[in-house]
Design an enzyme around this catalytic site. Structure first.
Site, mmCIF file in Angstrom:
data_model
loop_
_atom_site.group_PDB
_atom_site.id
_atom_site.type_symbol
_atom_site.label_atom_id
_atom_site.label_comp_id
_atom_site.label_asym_id
_atom_site.label_seq_id
_atom_site.Cartn_x
_atom_site.Cartn_y
_atom_site.Cartn_z
ATOM 1 N N LYS A 4 0.801 -1.230 0.000
ATOM 2 C CA LYS A 4 0.000 0.000 0.000
ATOM 3 C C LYS A 4 0.828 1.272 0.000
ATOM 4 O O LYS A 4 0.363 2.315 -0.449
ATOM 5 C CB LYS A 4 -0.934 0.015 1.214
ATOM 6 C CG LYS A 4 -2.068 -0.965 1.052
ATOM 7 C CD LYS A 4 -3.028 -0.921 2.201
ATOM 8 C CE LYS A 4 -4.094 -1.958 1.964
ATOM 9 N NZ LYS A 4 -5.058 -2.046 3.027
ATOM 10 N N GLU B 100 -6.941 12.809 -4.057
ATOM 11 C CA GLU B 100 -6.703 13.597 -2.841
ATOM 12 C C GLU B 100 -6.606 12.692 -1.599
ATOM 13 O O GLU B 100 -5.799 12.918 -0.706
ATOM 14 C CB GLU B 100 -7.867 14.562 -2.682
ATOM 15 C CG GLU B 100 -7.509 15.828 -1.946
ATOM 16 C CD GLU B 100 -8.737 16.727 -1.857
ATOM 17 O OE1 GLU B 100 -8.953 17.274 -0.785
ATOM 18 O OE2 GLU B 100 -9.486 16.842 -2.851
ATOM 19 N N GLY C 60 1.010 0.433 9.669
ATOM 20 C CA GLY C 60 1.204 0.121 8.245
ATOM 21 C C GLY C 60 0.226 0.898 7.381
ATOM 22 O O GLY C 60 -0.366 1.904 7.801
ATOM 23 N N GLY C 61 0.029 0.407 6.164
ATOM 24 C CA GLY C 61 -0.829 1.095 5.191
ATOM 25 C C GLY C 61 -2.247 1.288 5.703
ATOM 26 O O GLY C 61 -2.825 2.375 5.584
ATOM 27 N N ALA C 62 -2.829 0.254 6.275
ATOM 28 C CA ALA C 62 -4.217 0.351 6.744
ATOM 29 C C ALA C 62 -4.301 1.302 7.941
ATOM 30 O O ALA C 62 -5.250 2.100 8.054
ATOM 31 C CB ALA C 62 -4.742 -1.029 7.115
ATOM 32 N N ASN D 17 3.194 0.504 17.727
ATOM 33 C CA ASN D 17 3.712 -0.310 16.630
ATOM 34 C C ASN D 17 5.014 -0.992 17.008
ATOM 35 O O ASN D 17 5.775 -0.491 17.831
ATOM 36 C CB ASN D 17 3.937 0.547 15.383
ATOM 37 C CG ASN D 17 4.074 -0.300 14.130
ATOM 38 O OD1 ASN D 17 3.312 -1.256 13.941
ATOM 39 N ND2 ASN D 17 5.025 0.017 13.267
ATOM 40 N N ARG D 18 5.240 -2.155 16.376
ATOM 41 C CA ARG D 18 6.483 -2.907 16.600
ATOM 42 C C ARG D 18 7.687 -2.031 16.219
ATOM 43 O O ARG D 18 8.630 -1.915 16.974
ATOM 44 C CB ARG D 18 6.434 -4.183 15.740
ATOM 45 C CG ARG D 18 7.629 -5.051 15.848
ATOM 46 C CD ARG D 18 7.438 -6.297 15.021
ATOM 47 N NE ARG D 18 7.232 -6.013 13.589
ATOM 48 C CZ ARG D 18 7.107 -6.931 12.656
ATOM 49 N NH1 ARG D 18 7.118 -8.202 12.984
ATOM 50 N NH2 ARG D 18 6.946 -6.604 11.380
ATOM 51 N N THR D 19 7.607 -1.403 15.053
ATOM 52 C CA THR D 19 8.667 -0.481 14.647
ATOM 53 C C THR D 19 8.258 0.905 15.146
ATOM 54 O O THR D 19 7.365 1.550 14.561
ATOM 55 C CB THR D 19 8.825 -0.488 13.107
ATOM 56 O OG1 THR D 19 8.913 -1.835 12.674
ATOM 57 C CG2 THR D 19 10.034 0.303 12.651
ATOM 58 N N GLU E 149 9.530 3.824 15.181
ATOM 59 C CA GLU E 149 9.730 4.990 14.327
ATOM 60 C C GLU E 149 8.509 5.198 13.410
ATOM 61 O O GLU E 149 8.071 6.333 13.187
ATOM 62 C CB GLU E 149 11.020 4.796 13.512
ATOM 63 C CG GLU E 149 11.361 5.904 12.523
ATOM 64 C CD GLU E 149 11.460 7.296 13.148
ATOM 65 O OE1 GLU E 149 11.543 7.413 14.386
ATOM 66 O OE2 GLU E 149 11.424 8.286 12.379
HETATM 67 P P1 NAP Z 1 1.176 -3.400 6.099
HETATM 68 O O1 NAP Z 1 1.216 -2.064 5.481
HETATM 69 O O2 NAP Z 1 2.116 -4.435 5.617
HETATM 70 O O3 NAP Z 1 1.388 -3.185 7.689
HETATM 71 C C1 NAP Z 1 1.480 -4.298 8.540
HETATM 72 C C2 NAP Z 1 1.432 -3.847 9.994
HETATM 73 O O4 NAP Z 1 1.432 -5.027 10.799
HETATM 74 C C3 NAP Z 1 2.640 -3.023 10.437
HETATM 75 O O5 NAP Z 1 2.261 -2.131 11.455
HETATM 76 C C4 NAP Z 1 3.575 -4.118 10.998
HETATM 77 O O6 NAP Z 1 4.497 -3.639 11.945
HETATM 78 C C5 NAP Z 1 2.557 -4.989 11.690
HETATM 79 N N1 NAP Z 1 3.030 -6.349 11.888
HETATM 80 C C6 NAP Z 1 3.222 -7.300 10.948
HETATM 81 N N2 NAP Z 1 3.639 -8.434 11.525
HETATM 82 C C7 NAP Z 1 3.715 -8.190 12.861
HETATM 83 C C8 NAP Z 1 4.093 -8.963 13.982
HETATM 84 N N3 NAP Z 1 4.470 -10.229 13.845
HETATM 85 N N4 NAP Z 1 4.034 -8.392 15.195
HETATM 86 C C9 NAP Z 1 3.642 -7.123 15.349
HETATM 87 N N5 NAP Z 1 3.273 -6.327 14.325
HETATM 88 C C10 NAP Z 1 3.318 -6.849 13.103
HETATM 89 O O7 NAP Z 1 -0.277 -4.056 6.014
HETATM 90 P P2 NAP Z 1 -1.696 -3.315 5.937
HETATM 91 O O8 NAP Z 1 -2.034 -3.068 4.532
HETATM 92 O O9 NAP Z 1 -1.687 -2.196 6.899
HETATM 93 O O10 NAP Z 1 -2.695 -4.484 6.429
HETATM 94 C C11 NAP Z 1 -2.636 -4.969 7.757
HETATM 95 C C12 NAP Z 1 -3.773 -5.962 8.010
HETATM 96 O O11 NAP Z 1 -5.025 -5.344 7.852
HETATM 97 C C13 NAP Z 1 -3.782 -7.153 7.065
HETATM 98 O O12 NAP Z 1 -4.098 -8.307 7.817
HETATM 99 C C14 NAP Z 1 -4.896 -6.839 6.094
HETATM 100 O O13 NAP Z 1 -5.506 -7.992 5.558
HETATM 101 C C15 NAP Z 1 -5.859 -6.098 6.989
HETATM 102 N N6 NAP Z 1 -6.712 -5.168 6.232
HETATM 103 C C16 NAP Z 1 -8.055 -5.335 6.256
HETATM 104 C C17 NAP Z 1 -8.864 -4.462 5.556
HETATM 105 C C18 NAP Z 1 -10.359 -4.636 5.553
HETATM 106 O O14 NAP Z 1 -11.017 -4.114 4.664
HETATM 107 N N7 NAP Z 1 -10.901 -5.329 6.525
HETATM 108 C C19 NAP Z 1 -8.318 -3.401 4.835
HETATM 109 C C20 NAP Z 1 -6.946 -3.249 4.855
HETATM 110 C C21 NAP Z 1 -6.144 -4.134 5.552
HETATM 111 P P3 NAP Z 1 5.940 -3.072 11.485
HETATM 112 O O15 NAP Z 1 5.691 -1.656 11.008
HETATM 113 O O16 NAP Z 1 6.766 -3.149 12.710
HETATM 114 O O17 NAP Z 1 6.413 -3.954 10.383
#
Ligand code: NAP
Length: 502
Positions: free
Chosen positions: A301, A313, A365-367, A386-388, A390
């Site tokens: 994302k 936007e 993350g992105g969401a 958040n884990r990271t 920063e």
């Molecule tokens: P992303 O940008 O890859 O971000 C992932 C996030 O999860 C980051 O904050 C990451 O932390 C954290 N993370 C990953 N593995 C971890 C672990 N083992 N322990 C602790 N934190 C961990 O992903 P995203 O797009 O935000 O999506 C995240 C989740 O939301 C996914 O499961 C996705 O399917 C779900 N989602 C659902 C919808 C919906 O419509 N329901 C929409 C969007 C997303 P770091 O920054 O430290 O790596």
């Protein structure tokens, strides 16, 4: 354009079991492939009976270990088995094998002659495990020794570029002198090729029964999914292609939502999973395969932002993009996560404003970016964990929120922001175990019962964090409504039509 057929690959150990699988998927398949190499040694001797046990045309295949099959005995045994299975041709053609799969390097003139004499079409196959293939048309031309064979090339792609190349080369097959041919790729990354087989004019696409371990290793989906979710038989040269881009994209409900919408509105389009860890490869594939628009998910994302020629936007405000649409000179990016989350959160809380309620955002993350944006818009006060750390800091400071590490040192801070807890990490996604440190990102936090817990993950339906929260008496909600709302907005961006309109 020639029709593509859904073939059910049968890898059960007995003829009875395989016949039961054909029966189970009968209304979704055009043909079946009996993988004799997967039968017990005794059952292999009776393969000849199989075509009369089922009511669809059947391919006879005895795949060697070196080509990805299970047959380990020598070529003499294999030839003997082919001979038994093709012998005593019945006058009723439906009681004979309709096709036989001989590898490119397997030439036994007596078998070939009897296949031709009995009207059994020869599939001449080549399996390449170690990478992409080029010069496909010339290789297939070469495989058609008698001019009647159906050449088949199957390979295991290493990157999505390998698949983009396949789409490019497949065009060489289209034209006046087109002949039946099969182009396919193995593994989960190759699923997009199997679904879009009609676009490649491939004579066959392969599927497997649910629970088949061989099918799982090949990345096959079931015939029912191929037929009902992807409307396989409606795909043609004019079908518009949309998809969801992500990695590993183990489970996604988006194809069901979008494809059901196309069907309901009579739109000639298909929505497919596009898997790659590399967003540049995804964009290059989208251009080569003519993909019109994509939902973008984990982990792309943010990475996708540099691939866009224009941004809506919403993307500029939020800093992440979950939807791209092709325009003449490139892709335009949108964000539908924010509006989807807002609609779902309002439904969950039955409120449109947060009135300075204290919100914990787990993840950055992105969401989480879209969620922080919504919490600010709705008037909440938040802390990003958040884990990271920063990444938590950068996101929090954008909106004047607090931030903190995602570990036991933050337990009391989390309590300070516990009116609403929004879980946005991918930890706990697909979890099937009881809540634990490994699947619950706030395992260190003890719920009190007053918390409203919104987990944006939707598989499993009750995530580990939700299970713990429910046990303490909290109100919980998973990400299904958010997924539906944001997907419906994507549908409108892709097609210009309201998902729920008549
Ligand atoms: P992303 O940008 O890859 O971000 C992932 C996030 O999860 C980051 O904050 C990451 O932390 C954290 N993370 C990953 N593995 C971890 C672990 N083992 N322990 C602790 N934190 C961990 O992903 P995203 O797009 O935000 O999506 C995240 C989740 O939301 C996914 O499961 C996705 O399917 C779900 N989602 C659902 C919808 C919906 O419509 N329901 C929409 C969007 C997303 P770091 O920054 O430290 O790596």
């Amino acid at each position: 354009m020639r029709a593509s057929n859904i073939c059910l690959t049968l890898t059960g150990s007995t003829l009875e079991k395989n016949a039961a699988d054909v029966l189970r998927y009968n209304s979704h398949i055009d043909m079946a492939e009996l993988r004799v190499d997967c039968l017990t040694e005794e059952e292999q001797l009776y393969a000849r009976r199989f075509p009369s046990m089922i009511n669809v045309p059947c391919v006879l295949t005895i795949r060697r270990k070196s080509d990805g099959g299970e047959f380990t005995r020598g070529e003499t045994s294999r030839t003997m088995l082919f001979g038994r299975a093709l012998a005593f041709a019945d006058r009723d053609q439906t009681k004979n094998f309709a096709y036989v799969d001989f590898e490119e390097d397997y030439h036994v003139p007596s078998l070939q002659d009897s296949a031709l004499a009995f009207g059994v079409r020869i599939i001449r196959s080549l399996h390449v495990i170690d990478g992409p293939m080029t010069g496909l048309k010339a290789r297939c031309d070469n495989m058609r020794k008698t001019g009647h064979e159906i050449p088949k090339i199957a390979f295991l792609p290493h990157t999505l570029n390998d698949i983009a190349l396949l789409f490019k080369e497949a065009e060489d097959f289209h034209g006046e002198d087109e002949y039946d041919h099969i182009l396919c790729t193995m593994g989960p990354m190759g699923q997009v090729v199997r679904i879009l087989a009609p676009k490649l004019h491939s004579f066959v696409t392969y599927t497997s029964p649910e629970g088949s371990s061989v099918g799982a290793s090949l990345g096959h989906i079931t015939p029912e999914e191929m037929d009902s979710v992807y409307n396989f038989h409606s795909i043609n040269d004019n079908t518009q292609v949309f998809g969801i881009a992500g990695w590993p994209l183990a489970k996604t409900m988006s194809p069901r939502l979008h494809n059901a919408g196309y069907y309901q509105h009579g739109i000639n389009a298909v929505f497919v999973p596009i898997r790659s860890p590399n967003i540049s490869d995804i964009m290059a594939f989208a251009k080569e395969a003519g993909v019109k628009g994509m939902a973008v998910t984990v982990p792309h994302k943010e990475g996708v932002l540099t691939e866009l020629s224009e941004t809506d936007e919403s993307v500029l405000d939020i800093g992440s993009c979950n939807t791209v649409l092709r325009r003449n000179n490139g892709f335009v990016g949108y964000n539908t996560d924010a509006s989807g989350f807002r609609e779902a959160l309002e439904g969950f809380l039955k409120e449109k404003k947060l009135h300075r309620r204290r919100v914990a955002i787990i993840g950055a993350g992105g969401a989480a970016k879209a969620i922080a944006y919504v919490i600010k818009q709705m008037g909440g006060k938040a802390c990003v964990f958040n884990r990271t750390v920063e990444k938590a800091r950068v996101l929090a400071q954008r909106y004047g929120f607090e931030y903190s590490a995602l570990d036991i040192s933050s337990a009391s801070k989390l309590y300070d922001y516990s009116d609403i807890i929004v879980q946005t990490t991918s930890k706990g996604m697909d979890a099937s175990d009881l809540p634990s440190k490994d699947n619950d990102p706030i395992y260190f936090y003890k719920f009190h019962g007053h918390e409203n817990v919104f987990d944006i993950v939707y598989v499993p339906a009750i995530t580990p964090i939700m299970a713990r929260a429910q046990a303490a008496g909290c109100k919980t909600c998973n990400g299904e409504a958010m997924l539906r709302y944001q997907g419906e907005r994507q549908f409108k961006i892709f097609t210009g039509i309201d998902y729920n309109s008549d």
